[in-house]
Scaffold this active site. Structure first.
Site, PDB file in Angstrom:
ATOM      1  N   GLN A 102     -41.627  75.545 -99.445  1.00 21.62           N
ATOM      2  CA  GLN A 102     -41.232  76.909 -99.095  1.00 21.62           C
ATOM      3  C   GLN A 102     -40.054  77.329 -99.958  1.00 21.62           C
ATOM      4  O   GLN A 102     -39.060  76.612-100.091  1.00 21.62           O
ATOM      5  CB  GLN A 102     -40.847  77.041 -97.629  1.00 21.62           C
ATOM      6  CG  GLN A 102     -40.597  78.509 -97.251  1.00 21.62           C
ATOM      7  CD  GLN A 102     -40.286  78.718 -95.787  1.00 21.62           C
ATOM      8  OE1 GLN A 102     -39.198  78.412 -95.348  1.00 21.62           O
ATOM      9  NE2 GLN A 102     -41.256  79.240 -95.034  1.00 21.62           N
ATOM     10  N   CYS A 138     -36.410  83.904 -92.132  1.00 21.09           N
ATOM     11  CA  CYS A 138     -35.197  83.230 -91.680  1.00 21.09           C
ATOM     12  C   CYS A 138     -34.245  84.216 -90.989  1.00 21.09           C
ATOM     13  O   CYS A 138     -33.923  85.264 -91.547  1.00 21.09           O
ATOM     14  CB  CYS A 138     -34.491  82.567 -92.858  1.00 21.09           C
ATOM     15  SG  CYS A 138     -33.005  81.644 -92.382  1.00 21.09           S
ATOM     16  N   LYS A 144     -44.283  83.866 -95.133  1.00 21.27           N
ATOM     17  CA  LYS A 144     -44.019  83.858 -93.703  1.00 21.27           C
ATOM     18  C   LYS A 144     -43.001  84.940 -93.395  1.00 21.27           C
ATOM     19  O   LYS A 144     -42.023  85.113 -94.135  1.00 21.27           O
ATOM     20  CB  LYS A 144     -43.481  82.503 -93.246  1.00 21.27           C
ATOM     21  CG  LYS A 144     -43.241  82.433 -91.737  1.00 21.27           C
ATOM     22  CD  LYS A 144     -42.699  81.080 -91.308  1.00 21.27           C
ATOM     23  CE  LYS A 144     -42.441  81.066 -89.792  1.00 21.27           C
ATOM     24  NZ  LYS A 144     -41.834  79.787 -89.347  1.00 21.27           N
ATOM     25  N   ASN A 199     -47.439  82.124 -85.382  1.00 19.46           N
ATOM     26  CA  ASN A 199     -46.313  81.220 -85.161  1.00 19.46           C
ATOM     27  C   ASN A 199     -45.505  81.720 -83.972  1.00 19.46           C
ATOM     28  O   ASN A 199     -45.245  82.911 -83.854  1.00 19.46           O
ATOM     29  CB  ASN A 199     -45.452  81.173 -86.427  1.00 19.46           C
ATOM     30  CG  ASN A 199     -44.222  80.285 -86.306  1.00 19.46           C
ATOM     31  OD1 ASN A 199     -43.165  80.607 -86.828  1.00 19.46           O
ATOM     32  ND2 ASN A 199     -44.342  79.155 -85.629  1.00 19.46           N
ATOM     33  N   GLY A 200     -45.124  80.767 -83.107  1.00 18.06           N
ATOM     34  CA  GLY A 200     -44.278  81.126 -81.979  1.00 18.06           C
ATOM     35  C   GLY A 200     -44.831  80.667 -80.654  1.00 18.06           C
ATOM     36  O   GLY A 200     -45.962  81.023 -80.282  1.00 18.06           O
ATOM     37  N   ARG A 256     -40.744  74.191 -83.791  1.00 21.58           N
ATOM     38  CA  ARG A 256     -39.920  73.444 -82.830  1.00 21.58           C
ATOM     39  C   ARG A 256     -40.740  72.585 -81.865  1.00 21.58           C
ATOM     40  O   ARG A 256     -40.235  71.604 -81.332  1.00 21.58           O
ATOM     41  CB  ARG A 256     -39.047  74.427 -82.048  1.00 21.58           C
ATOM     42  CG  ARG A 256     -37.984  75.125 -82.887  1.00 21.58           C
ATOM     43  CD  ARG A 256     -37.268  76.205 -82.081  1.00 21.58           C
ATOM     44  NE  ARG A 256     -38.179  77.264 -81.679  1.00 21.58           N
ATOM     45  CZ  ARG A 256     -38.045  77.997 -80.578  1.00 21.58           C
ATOM     46  NH1 ARG A 256     -37.040  77.753 -79.743  1.00 21.58           N
ATOM     47  NH2 ARG A 256     -38.903  78.950 -80.293  1.00 21.58           N
ATOM     48  N   PRO A 260     -41.624  74.829 -92.157  1.00 19.17           N
ATOM     49  CA  PRO A 260     -40.434  74.251 -92.777  1.00 19.17           C
ATOM     50  C   PRO A 260     -39.233  74.420 -91.857  1.00 19.17           C
ATOM     51  O   PRO A 260     -38.998  75.500 -91.321  1.00 19.17           O
ATOM     52  CB  PRO A 260     -40.261  75.086 -94.055  1.00 19.17           C
ATOM     53  CG  PRO A 260     -41.580  75.742 -94.274  1.00 19.17           C
ATOM     54  CD  PRO A 260     -42.169  75.952 -92.927  1.00 19.17           C
ATOM     55  N   MET A 261     -38.491  73.337 -91.661  1.00 19.30           N
ATOM     56  CA  MET A 261     -37.278  73.378 -90.853  1.00 19.30           C
ATOM     57  C   MET A 261     -36.176  72.652 -91.596  1.00 19.30           C
ATOM     58  O   MET A 261     -36.332  71.490 -91.988  1.00 19.30           O
ATOM     59  CB  MET A 261     -37.517  72.740 -89.473  1.00 19.30           C
ATOM     60  CG  MET A 261     -38.442  73.547 -88.581  1.00 19.30           C
ATOM     61  SD  MET A 261     -38.748  72.775 -86.959  1.00 19.30           S
ATOM     62  CE  MET A 261     -39.969  71.524 -87.428  1.00 19.30           C
ATOM     63  N   ALA A 262     -35.058  73.360 -91.812  1.00 22.27           N
ATOM     64  CA  ALA A 262     -33.954  72.809 -92.593  1.00 22.27           C
ATOM     65  C   ALA A 262     -33.430  71.530 -91.962  1.00 22.27           C
ATOM     66  O   ALA A 262     -33.168  71.471 -90.762  1.00 22.27           O
ATOM     67  CB  ALA A 262     -32.828  73.834 -92.702  1.00 22.27           C
TER      68      ALA A 262
END
Length: 371
Positions: free
Chosen positions: A71, A102, A144, A205-206, A230, A17-19
């Site tokens: 999320q 976050c 997460k 993740n990453g 990203r 999820p990305m705002a």
């Protein structure tokens, strides 16, 4: 295959999820490229419980979304539990993910996001509330998190144990601390350590910029799947490459600028379908620099696309792009989106480090969803 409760994913990939990014249009666009789990941008539990209009506006799903995934952010077990029930009962959500990763200061200063796992008891109560609320509907709850607040306040191993004990179906670990934000390199060794300590599925993740990175993470850490954030900005076809890679299929050719322009047009079209043409085109503007990164598109073109307000305007502009321009090799494996610098100090509530309990402490439950 990745199994999260009753959900089976042929390709073990989750869209992070990305705002302001992972709205219904973008999720549809990515899903058209390849299989996976596509998660709605983060919403706040209190905002949903109190029927905040902005929060409800974000809970929009594309007609072809077969698995509705959301999320949820929260710091109060009551609100998180009630919000989880609403998502399952009223929105037909099939998967709820809880955000404890976050790093944004406006979230951490209220005791939320990536700093909340420091309060172990509170974390357990929140997870238990969500699991109990989702259980009657057969909906799995995942979480997460990050490694911790900083190197002196690591939380991920305890968070994994607490999550497993609470009935969480899977946990995703971003291999950075809150203080790192998006800078530096993700610690895949930490992800491997968490995986080795748990029986539930662990997702890594990453620093997954290409499909090969995902395969390497699985090989090096043993994780059950990966979470991609990203790396897919301006590159929704990454999910096609990921599906091919996990299926052992030879990767397809990188898209030339003509194919990228077609993807841009499709993205804008979907945004307009969901939001209306004026708002959809405005939302599309933020994606232009990601799509065109490294390609020969002059400053005037980028500026004009950044001011576009109609689909017809987009069509006129992208028609002037050179369709034969090859994908820029310099962008392969390169970081995308924000990176920034590590923070000297993470903003947390006063006295945050005094104990790891969290019950009875003052933590603000935010009502504002999104970034």
């Amino acid at each position: 295959m990745l199994k999260i409760g009753p959900i089976e994913l042929e390709t073990p990939v989750v869209l992070a999820p990305m705002a302001g990014i992972t709205n219904a249009a973008y999720r549809r666009l990515c899903a058209e490229q390849g299989a996976g789990l596509y998660v709605c941008e983060m919403i706040t539990s209190r905002g949903l419980v109190e029927r905040d209009a902005h929060t409800q506006d974000m809970l929009v799903f594309d007609e072809l979304e077969t698995i509705r995934s959301v999320q949820l952010y929260g710091t109060d077990p009551h609100y998180v539990g009630e919000a989880t029930k609403i998502l399952c009962e009223e929105y037909g959500v099939a998967h709820v993910d809880l955000n404890f990763g976050c790093p944004v200061p406006k979230v951490t200063r209220k005791g939320g996001g990536g700093v909340l796992p420091w309060k172990r008891t509170l974390l357990g109560h929140i997870l238990e509330a969500a699991v109990a609320a989702a259980e009657p509907y057969g909906v799995p709850v995942t979480m997460k998190t990050r490694k911790g607040i900083d190197d002196d306040h690591l939380t991920y191993m305890d968070a994994g144990r607490i999550a497993q004990d609470a009935g969480i179906a899977a946990i995703a670990l971003h291999g950075r601390t809150v203080s790192q934000a998006y800078s530096g390199n993700a610690d895949w060794d930490a992800i491997a350590s968490l995986k080795a300590s748990l029986d539930i599925p662990v997702l890594g993740n990453g620093d997954i910029w290409e499909a090969a990175d995902a395969l390497r993470m699985v090989e090096e850490t043993g994780v059950d799947g990966v979470v991609v954030g990203r790396g897919c900005l301006g590159r929704p076809w990454l999910f096609r490459d990921l599906a091919d890679a996990f299926a052992g299929v030879e990767s397809q050719a990188l898209p030339a600028l003509g194919a990228v322009a077609s993807m841009m047009r499709r993205h804008a079209e979907l945004l307009c379908q969901h939001m209306g043409e004026e708002r959809g085109c405005k939302e599309f503007r933020k994606h232009i620099s990601w799509y065109l990164k490294g390609f020969p598109a002059g400053g005037d073109m980028r500026r004009d696309l950044g001011l576009v307000s109609t689909l017809a305007g987009i069509d006129r502009l992208i028609a002037d792009l050179d369709p034969s321009a090859p994908f820029p090799a310099s962008e392969l494996g390169a970081a995308r989106g924000r990176q920034g610098s590590p923070r000297d100090k993470v903003v947390v509530p006063e006295g945050w480090y005094d104990d790891t309990d969290g019950t009875g402490c003052v933590i603000a439950e935010d009502t504002i969803s999104g970034g």
